[in-house]
Write a protein that holds these residues in place. Structure first.
Motif, PDB file in Angstrom:
ATOM      1  N   UNK C  99       0.820  -1.216   0.000  1.00  0.00           N
ATOM      2  CA  UNK C  99       0.000   0.000   0.000  1.00  0.00           C
ATOM      3  C   UNK C  99       0.854   1.267   0.000  1.00  0.00           C
ATOM      4  N   UNK C 100       2.096   1.129   0.485  1.00  0.00           N
ATOM      5  CA  UNK C 100       3.015   2.269   0.411  1.00  0.00           C
ATOM      6  C   UNK C 100       3.866   2.231  -0.855  1.00  0.00           C
ATOM      7  N   UNK C 101       3.501   1.356  -1.769  1.00  0.00           N
ATOM      8  CA  UNK C 101       4.207   1.318  -3.062  1.00  0.00           C
ATOM      9  C   UNK C 101       5.588   0.705  -2.994  1.00  0.00           C
ATOM     10  N   UNK C 102       5.834  -0.057  -1.945  1.00  0.00           N
ATOM     11  CA  UNK C 102       7.145  -0.699  -1.805  1.00  0.00           C
ATOM     12  C   UNK C 102       7.035  -2.154  -2.253  1.00  0.00           C
ATOM     13  N   UNK C 103       7.962  -2.576  -3.144  1.00  0.00           N
ATOM     14  CA  UNK C 103       7.965  -3.956  -3.615  1.00  0.00           C
ATOM     15  C   UNK C 103       8.207  -4.910  -2.455  1.00  0.00           C
ATOM     16  N   UNK C 104       7.799  -6.160  -2.632  1.00  0.00           N
ATOM     17  CA  UNK C 104       7.851  -7.131  -1.543  1.00  0.00           C
ATOM     18  C   UNK C 104       8.488  -8.444  -2.009  1.00  0.00           C
ATOM     19  N   UNK C 105       9.378  -8.964  -1.191  1.00  0.00           N
ATOM     20  CA  UNK C 105       9.808 -10.346  -1.377  1.00  0.00           C
ATOM     21  C   UNK C 105       9.477 -11.051  -0.073  1.00  0.00           C
ATOM     22  N   UNK C 106       8.734 -12.173  -0.165  1.00  0.00           N
ATOM     23  CA  UNK C 106       8.109 -12.755   1.022  1.00  0.00           C
ATOM     24  C   UNK C 106       8.413 -14.243   1.129  1.00  0.00           C
ATOM     25  N   UNK C 107       8.594 -14.713   2.343  1.00  0.00           N
ATOM     26  CA  UNK C 107       8.746 -16.148   2.593  1.00  0.00           C
ATOM     27  C   UNK C 107       7.472 -16.903   2.202  1.00  0.00           C
ATOM     28  N   UNK C 108       7.612 -18.179   1.973  1.00  0.00           N
ATOM     29  CA  UNK C 108       6.451 -19.003   1.684  1.00  0.00           C
ATOM     30  C   UNK C 108       5.961 -19.654   2.968  1.00  0.00           C
ATOM     31  N   UNK C 109       4.721 -20.103   3.123  1.00  0.00           N
ATOM     32  CA  UNK C 109       3.646 -19.881   2.169  1.00  0.00           C
ATOM     33  C   UNK C 109       3.261 -18.403   2.173  1.00  0.00           C
ATOM     34  N   UNK C 110       2.874 -17.925   1.004  1.00  0.00           N
ATOM     35  CA  UNK C 110       2.631 -16.492   0.821  1.00  0.00           C
ATOM     36  C   UNK C 110       1.648 -15.962   1.874  1.00  0.00           C
ATOM     37  N   UNK C 111       0.495 -16.620   1.962  1.00  0.00           N
ATOM     38  CA  UNK C 111      -0.501 -16.222   2.975  1.00  0.00           C
ATOM     39  C   UNK C 111      -1.161 -17.489   3.504  1.00  0.00           C
ATOM     40  N   UNK C 112      -2.087 -17.284   4.457  1.00  0.00           N
ATOM     41  CA  UNK C 112      -2.781 -18.458   5.011  1.00  0.00           C
ATOM     42  C   UNK C 112      -4.077 -18.769   4.281  1.00  0.00           C
ATOM     43  N   UNK C 113      -4.554 -17.845   3.471  1.00  0.00           N
ATOM     44  CA  UNK C 113      -5.812 -18.118   2.764  1.00  0.00           C
ATOM     45  C   UNK C 113      -5.741 -17.592   1.338  1.00  0.00           C
ATOM     46  N   UNK C 114      -6.559 -18.175   0.490  1.00  0.00           N
ATOM     47  CA  UNK C 114      -6.630 -17.745  -0.916  1.00  0.00           C
ATOM     48  C   UNK C 114      -7.118 -16.300  -0.986  1.00  0.00           C
ATOM     49  N   UNK C 115      -8.098 -16.002  -0.159  1.00  0.00           N
ATOM     50  CA  UNK C 115      -8.669 -14.647  -0.120  1.00  0.00           C
ATOM     51  C   UNK C 115      -7.582 -13.586   0.127  1.00  0.00           C
ATOM     52  N   UNK C 116      -6.754 -13.847   1.133  1.00  0.00           N
ATOM     53  CA  UNK C 116      -5.666 -12.915   1.455  1.00  0.00           C
ATOM     54  C   UNK C 116      -4.730 -12.762   0.254  1.00  0.00           C
ATOM     55  N   UNK C 117      -4.395 -13.881  -0.352  1.00  0.00           N
ATOM     56  CA  UNK C 117      -3.461 -13.847  -1.475  1.00  0.00           C
ATOM     57  C   UNK C 117      -4.032 -13.039  -2.626  1.00  0.00           C
ATOM     58  N   UNK C 118      -5.310 -13.288  -2.929  1.00  0.00           N
ATOM     59  CA  UNK C 118      -5.939 -12.565  -4.039  1.00  0.00           C
ATOM     60  C   UNK C 118      -6.042 -11.069  -3.734  1.00  0.00           C
ATOM     61  N   UNK C 119      -6.271 -10.738  -2.472  1.00  0.00           N
ATOM     62  CA  UNK C 119      -6.352  -9.328  -2.108  1.00  0.00           C
ATOM     63  C   UNK C 119      -4.996  -8.640  -2.314  1.00  0.00           C
ATOM     64  N   UNK C 120      -3.932  -9.321  -1.913  1.00  0.00           N
ATOM     65  CA  UNK C 120      -2.598  -8.738  -2.103  1.00  0.00           C
ATOM     66  C   UNK C 120      -2.314  -8.536  -3.594  1.00  0.00           C
ATOM     67  N   UNK C 121      -2.837  -9.425  -4.412  1.00  0.00           N
ATOM     68  CA  UNK C 121      -2.657  -9.276  -5.861  1.00  0.00           C
ATOM     69  C   UNK C 121      -3.296  -7.970  -6.333  1.00  0.00           C
ATOM     70  N   UNK C 122      -4.522  -7.725  -5.870  1.00  0.00           N
ATOM     71  CA  UNK C 122      -5.217  -6.490  -6.258  1.00  0.00           C
ATOM     72  C   UNK C 122      -4.433  -5.260  -5.803  1.00  0.00           C
ATOM     73  N   UNK C 123      -3.965  -5.313  -4.563  1.00  0.00           N
ATOM     74  CA  UNK C 123      -3.238  -4.150  -4.028  1.00  0.00           C
ATOM     75  C   UNK C 123      -1.927  -3.924  -4.779  1.00  0.00           C
TER      76      UNK C 123
END
Lengths: 394, 394, 394, 394
Positions: C99-123
């Motif tokens: 949300x602050x426009x900063x790129x992200x590199x993240x450990x796996x698993x990306x999130x705990x739910x599909x919903x969260x993952x899809x939301x991060x995609x939108x953001x």
């Protein structure tokens, strides 16, 4: 046309490993039937062993001289004899059968001295008898491919060879109360003037020679002793000089903990390398310069005809030590059968360790012993004498 | 208490492997920050390289003499310098920095002659400067366990050692049009009087010495040349005699097709054996006499504290060559930091290749060269001279 | 033209493995400099850690929200953030930085739910931010060759895949008093509704997908629990159905004694097979139908350009886990630098695990969980929901 | 006391692998002599083969019915018969000999249907005849140690099992013009309703059962077909549920390029794991939790008496597939001899695959076929029927 031979055995009472290796080797392709024997000095066990392995009781003998005489007089007498007695008796047993015109297949080392070996050569020639010596390792199927690849130039001129053969039986034996192989093999009375070089080093010599076709010009040996006051060496390190100008190196030990029977052969040429380990006897590691390493597997279609011919079972089903033994018996019997049937043209068509390989092995051992005694200097195989051997026995 | 050091680098322009090994090794545990350098003769690339690795432009120098002088005058000058230049320059670069009181970590072989090495020792002592030499292989975590096991008697008295180090870079280079490492390493102008023994054999020497604690008394070397008229050997076979009376053997080659960097170490004791291969650097093969072979894995809880301490990541996650380098840097930096902080009691508490190891390596190379020149005779390391070296340069 | 990036880190206090993997991975090619961080809740240790790794004290933050805000306002603010916190926090930390426009590199698993993952995609899309996920194993250099060989048809149509990943950490942990990774990874509070599938199974999913290019249509999972009443599975067996009609199988376990981190990938095609094991990460086993097996080695000239490009050191010198990590960082940074420099045309030119791979991984985990809950039936990935996840949390 | 048996053979003309495996297996310890046979339909080759293997001409038969009748009437008639014919004939041949009171040793799969297998059980019981089935792999010497270790609790309760068996013969065959095994094994006329599961999967079933002692409750199978329209599966993936509550997994394929005969068995218990691979059949990998992995080697003194008893040669000398076969023959013959000599107390004292193992193997195959036909659902072995089998034949 004859399809089968009869053979006898001297030594190899059931207690021992090596008698069974010969019996099973011969039985594998069924080209020779065990028909006579003198297996052990104990008459009861001699009969029991012989009978168990299907030898008629009247062809079980109490001494090898009688066996040679009687069998050579029978119309259905044995074609050849397998000699699996302790090292110091190979000479006299082989001599006796050869003089009766019976072919011989003999355990290694062939004899304890060069003189003995050369004498057997003369006798064999006089009686037109063939002699095989059971250096086993070169007779795994993929090593036939190795030899073929080298002969056809796949790795170019050979520029280096390394051969290793660690075992740990001596350490185990020294740490155990059980009677063992060690008891006689480390004793000069039975083994002559060499333990490790004659027992295992000679295998490396033959492996290198039979695979590469190189002749060994000279050796520089450095022996190790354990315990330090042992009469014979249990470690044999040998620098080698070949007739094509290249050098190599071998090492064998019977005090290398964790190694049962690790024979490693590494052959380096201008155009590639070939490596093989007895720990994985079905595979050959072929490394053409600058290309991926290739792992070749026994009995695969991409192998040469000659290699596939001595695999008995579909690729991936391991054949082992008995089958390698069987490959020597197979070729030896093929030779004798062709001879009988009049179809043998050149003894080199039969790939097994011949009489000359046996002699050269003895010469190798004596040259190493001499190099060690003279302070780790180069000794030419052609100049090797039994001098060192004689010294050892005084 | 100081937690960090500053270091400089001479050589190691980005083209080369070895500069990055040092930079990455030093960065791994972040105990030293690259702060000055003279990376290459080309000024533009020198600045580009230095800047990329974070060196302030005013501390990038056009020659090492200037760098030594200026850095030694700064308050925040470098604590030590990494020397990663071709072999023939190690001596003069090291001399210069030591004379300015700057510690040195230097690529192997330390110098081209025993004389040079001994002189550096004197200079280092005068200036209380420490010297490390980057023999890498002994610094994989499981080899720390190996050393510990031997020190604590796990395999008893050592009775035999075999070390092998085949590579194929020279064959690749001879079959390629690309410019390569081979171009200078086979040239006496840069490499002195030895190629294989100095480039890779010396690693085996140090591995054996650092793992077993045995001192090498004498060597008998047999060199191989390819092409046959090459000025320096590409195969080095060495028989070894140790101060505990046992012998060993080593072999290294750069014409062994299919081998990138196969370092195999095999140590045989009265009570067991330990083997390690650089092809599987995370594991140690420990074979107690008469028991199952044990495979030990880096960073497992059953390893000694000292071994676990230099693993950085959970067992099974491979650490590689850079991390082995980092282990040398870690110990070297720990030594210098303790020195700075006044907590260093005994330099032997820091396990990295010290100055004396560098000197002994040069002595090893010269003794082998001498043995070869004198016809493959035993040469004592303590008697080795630069004679052979001098002959080579006439 | 920019050659370097600045990055921050959330989590990864020095105690943990994974923070160092990221730091060392980023440092390896020096394309990104650690410039800000919020490493741990304990302020003292936070500062100590940050300072040690070279972060200026004013850019060490007590919470990630502050860090995101402050860094996004600086001219020299971080380009991207590495998220190495426990699984359940990935979502909110990533959300904040994106949300602050900063790129992200993240450990796996990306999130705990599909919903969260899809939301991060939108953001991420809204803010034109890139996201990488650190599935490490596919990024060893020879696996780049594997991918290349498959893409260029070397093994033909893929007809079967087997992937195995045994570890023993859970058994070790259950038999130990030490605090460990096990303490949080087996707890649904931190790990959501999956242990083995999310922790290690997802690596197999990505390995298969990234190497073969196959998309996974459906899974049938069979979970194992140890101890039997554990809330989350420690064994995950998965039958797989791919979009080309072929099937495959995977298995992962954390109760497989004697395995640290054995990732085995086996891909079978009509014209050949490719196999790789993390126990020997430098080599690739390529088996063209009816030909000798080929062993390919990292950084050899016969490999494709793309594979050689990510090896840092001469063939045979092992690169390990950190270097595989560095390969992800290398590609991620190359992507961001090209973006900054206006030379990025297609994000698929950069081979690292992208946002969509992260989402698909979560979808894989949820589909497996659902299959298990519904009695080991086939579940299509496109139909997978967080239903099972929700059930797990009630 | 009888020390030897006579046996006959049906099938196994010299062309085939499997006839020789039985003949060589039986010859290895010489406990049974080949005395009668009906090797092939071609009379001339039948006589030639029989004669070569030492069968008197009057005991070479043109059909098995005549052989069963005549041999059962002779005083010196055969004690047992080896059945090495194509799968679809096992039932009728075995039935015939059992009805004549002749013991049977039969290739796997025992029969094509559960009904047939159960009927043979009834007939065998009526005639007090013993039946052995030649599942070979479990009879390598170190697997006897594996069984012993598990029985004595060395790895605790078993919590997971993985068994893999890739081969590539079908791919080779599809790419070749040569007539092959593939021609009949993929044909339902000869193989019934299963290829891979019956040909190789059943070996995995028996290996798991005989090693762990676990009984298989239920299976969930997922088959693969190549070419896609092949009538029988060439890939068989099976999820397994055992009677102790744990699960496992197996996979076998005949389209896995580069694999000749890779049988991998992995057994995971609470206190440790044991693994074995047919690629290295002499060694057992034993991993006690938290301790170094142990590599055990055949015929070493640290193995249990029972394991050493079936090694024939000193440790390190490889025994292969024929010797594994010989171990089955050894135990089967020991059983029959003890029976003859009145010293047999419990048939479980003889470790070879018994009649019930043959039946259970058929039940395993049929349960897998049923699971596949019903859409990859769990099928209990006790509920498995020949239904699926029947469907396959309509």
């Amino acid at each position: 046309m004859e399809r089968k031979l009869r053979f006898g055995m001297v030594g190899g009472g059931n207690g021992g490993n090596i008698g069974n290796s010969h019996r099973r080797g011969a039985a594998m392709d069924n080209m020779a039937v065990l028909s006579a024997g003198c297996f052990t000095r104990n008459w009861e066990r001699n009969v029991e062993d012989g009978t168990f392995w299907g030898v008629p009781e009247d062809r079980i003998y109490s001494n090898y001289q009688e066996m040679a005489e009687k069998e050579s007089q029978r119309e259905d007498g044995i074609d050849f004899v397998s000699i699996v007695t302790p090292n110091h008796t190979h000479y006299s047993v082989a001599k006796c059968f050869l003089e009766h015109g019976i072919h011989v297949i003999c355990e290694k080392p062939f004899t304890l001295s060069i003189e003995q070996a050369e004498e057997l050569k003369r006798i064999a020639a006089e009686h037109d008898a063939e002699v095989g010596v059971t250096y086993t390792y070169a007779h795994y199927p993929v090593l036939r491919e190795c030899r073929h690849l080298i002969q056809t130039g796949a790795i170019g001129k050979i520029i280096d060879v390394v051969a290793l053969y660690p075992q740990d039986w001596l350490l185990l034996s020294l740490n155990s109360d059980k009677e063992s192989y060690a008891d006689w093999i480390v004793d000069p009375t039975f083994s002559g003037n060499s333990n490790a070089t004659a027992a295992t080093g000679v295998h490396l010599y033959y492996l290198i020679h039979s695979m590469t076709g190189l002749n060994l010009d000279a050796v520089l040996a450095d022996f190790g002793y354990y315990p330090e006051n042992a009469p014979l060496e249990c470690i044999s390190r040998v620098l080698m000089r070949f007739d094509n100008g290249s050098h190599g190196m071998s090492w064998t030990s019977s005090v290398a903990s964790g190694h049962d029977c690790t024979v490693d052969l590494k052959i380096y040429g201008e155009k590639g390398a070939i490596e093989w380990s007895h720990n994985d006897p079905l595979h050959l590691r072929v490394a053409p310069v600058g290309q991926p390493v290739q792992i070749m597997c026994a009995n695969r279609d991409y192998l040469c005809e000659e290699s596939r011919a001595i695999s008995r079972i579909a690729a991936g089903h391991p054949e082992g030590f008995y089958e390698a033994f069987a490959n020597i018996y197979h070729e030896f019997c093929r030779h004798l059968l062709d001879k009988k049937n009049g179809t043998c043209h050149d003894s080199r068509d039969y790939f097994y360790p011949h009489l000359q390989d046996g002699i050269d092995g003895v010469r190798y051992v004596q040259a190493c012993v001499e190099s060690q005694k003279r302070g780790n200097v180069w000794v030419c195989l052609k100049d090797a004498s039994d001098e060192a051997s004689r010294i050892a026995h005084t």
